[in-house]
Design an enzyme around this catalytic site. Structure first.
Site, PDB file in Angstrom:
ATOM      1  NE  ARG A  79      38.388 -36.253  18.268  1.00  0.00           N
ATOM      2  CZ  ARG A  79      38.891 -36.789  17.221  1.00  0.00           C
ATOM      3  NH1 ARG A  79      39.600 -36.137  16.276  1.00  0.00           N
ATOM      4  NH2 ARG A  79      39.101 -38.162  17.678  1.00  0.00           N
ATOM      5  CG  PHE A 139      31.812 -31.754   6.736  1.00  0.00           C
ATOM      6  CD1 PHE A 139      33.031 -31.858   5.739  1.00  0.00           C
ATOM      7  CD2 PHE A 139      31.841 -32.717   7.542  1.00  0.00           C
ATOM      8  CE1 PHE A 139      33.788 -32.833   5.643  1.00  0.00           C
ATOM      9  CE2 PHE A 139      32.686 -33.732   7.528  1.00  0.00           C
ATOM     10  CZ  PHE A 139      33.740 -33.941   6.635  1.00  0.00           C
ATOM     11  NE  ARG A 147      33.724 -33.909  20.889  1.00  0.00           N
ATOM     12  CZ  ARG A 147      33.927 -35.118  20.642  1.00  0.00           C
ATOM     13  NH1 ARG A 147      33.287 -35.542  19.362  1.00  0.00           N
ATOM     14  NH2 ARG A 147      34.819 -36.077  20.945  1.00  0.00           N
ATOM     15  CD  GLU A 206      28.295 -32.755   4.999  1.00  0.00           C
ATOM     16  OE1 GLU A 206      28.807 -33.411   5.510  1.00  0.00           O
ATOM     17  OE2 GLU A 206      28.012 -32.684   4.050  1.00  0.00           O
ATOM     18  CG  ASP A 256      39.231 -36.812  12.526  1.00  0.00           C
ATOM     19  OD1 ASP A 256      39.665 -37.880  13.006  1.00  0.00           O
ATOM     20  OD2 ASP A 256      37.877 -36.176  12.860  1.00  0.00           O
TER      21      ASP A 256
END
Length: 315
Positions: free
Chosen positions: A167, A83, A10, A58, A117
């Site tokens: 990530r 998303f 990322r 989104e 998450d």
């Protein structure tokens, strides 16, 4: 021995956009209130007039992106994979895929390695969702070098592209002078005689480590980096199957619909051989440190080694 450099893809995505923005005036970047996490904030700082924050909307963002592409811009639209591929699937399919617009979707935080998450944000289905959209190119780079190259290749390609970024910081293994990235072409990283491991994304470095352990057991495993899920390098897949007979796919994604399915489809039609799919086994993830999750779900080097060893014992 010097420490291996690790960078999250990322981060590579954000840096590559900022670099490309200096050369391409038609490049615009959109985000959905996540610029700090997706790293498009790097581009935003350099080119504030070409960065659009659409807020937590989104699906609407995909519509805006389609409009920009129709007006001649080359938009990179960014959000978490859950998303971008999940929540906005209808808009990606109908507003971007159906008219085959020149839109690049930069989806970050994909797979189990989103970590704490939790299951709702760990998108292990995005490759499957994007792969079935007609005309959509799907890319899953393994490291910093490949991620940067993929961004440039996506910009140069006319048509919709889905780019998958992570990530978790991962080893940089493509930092060499002869590295070349080409959409739709797999890269043989290690030759083998007994089986071939085809991996994508962060699983490539783990597959290479597993191959070393297998070698110590007398199992000669080849490793191929499949950075482009679609179009798949069918020629290389079939060639490898003809050479080793035993094929293993490894992905930080469900075994349904992603790399494993793509390879199985090719082999079933062109070169039927024994095959093992290593990935998320039709279950949801859970909250926890990324590295521990990869270990629990058998996607680390040790897990790959154990599954391949069992596979070969049953040959």
């Amino acid at each position: 021995m010097s420490e291996i450099k690790k960078i999250a893809t990322r981060d590579s995505y954000g840096s590559a956009l900022a670099e490309l923005g200096k050369e391409a005036d038609d490049l615009v970047v959109l985000d959905a209130d996540l610029a700090a996490a997706t790293k498009t904030g790097i581009f935003q700082k350099a080119f504030p007039d070409r960065h659009i924050d659409c807020g937590i909307a989104e699906s609407n963002m995909m519509g805006i992106t389609a409009g920009l592409a129709s007006a001649g811009k080359v938009p990179f639209v960014s959000s978490f994979a859950m998303f971008a591929a999940g929540r906005a699937f209808e808009q990606v399919r109908n507003s971007i895929g159906y008219p085959h617009l020149n839109v690049k979707i930069g989806a970050t935080h994909a797979g189990l390695s989103v970590g704490e998450d939790g299951a709702t944000h760990q998108c292990n289905e995005d490759l499957a969702l994007m792969r079935v959209i007609p005309g959509m190119t799907v890319i899953s780079p393994l490291d910093d070098v490949e991620a940067r190259a993929a961004v440039r290749a996506a910009y140069a390609l006319d048509g919709p592209v889905y780019l998958r970024f992570g990530r978790l910081a991962v080893p940089v293994i493509n930092d060499r002078a002869d590295y070349k990235f080409e959409i739709g072409k797999g890269v043989t990283l290690r030759d083998g005689a007994d089986l071939t491991i085809l991996a994508t994304g962060l699983c490539v470095s783990q597959a290479l480590r597993a191959a070393e352990s297998l070698k110590a057991d007398g199992i000669d495993a080849g490793v191929i980096n499949i950075h482009t899920i679609k179009p798949l390098d069918a020629e290389l897949v079939v060639k490898a199957a003809g050479k080793t007979g035993n094929m293993v796919t490894v992905e930080e994604h469900s075994i349904l619909g992603g790399l494993g399915s793509a390879v199985a489809e090719v082999l079933a039609e062109q070169c039927p051989v024994r095959m093992l799919r290593i990935g998320v086994q039709d279950v949801f993830g859970e909250s926890g440190p990324a590295v521990q999750l990869l270990e629990k779900y058998g996607l680390d080097a040790g897990g790959i080694y154990n599954k391949v060893t069992a596979f070969m014992k049953n040959a």
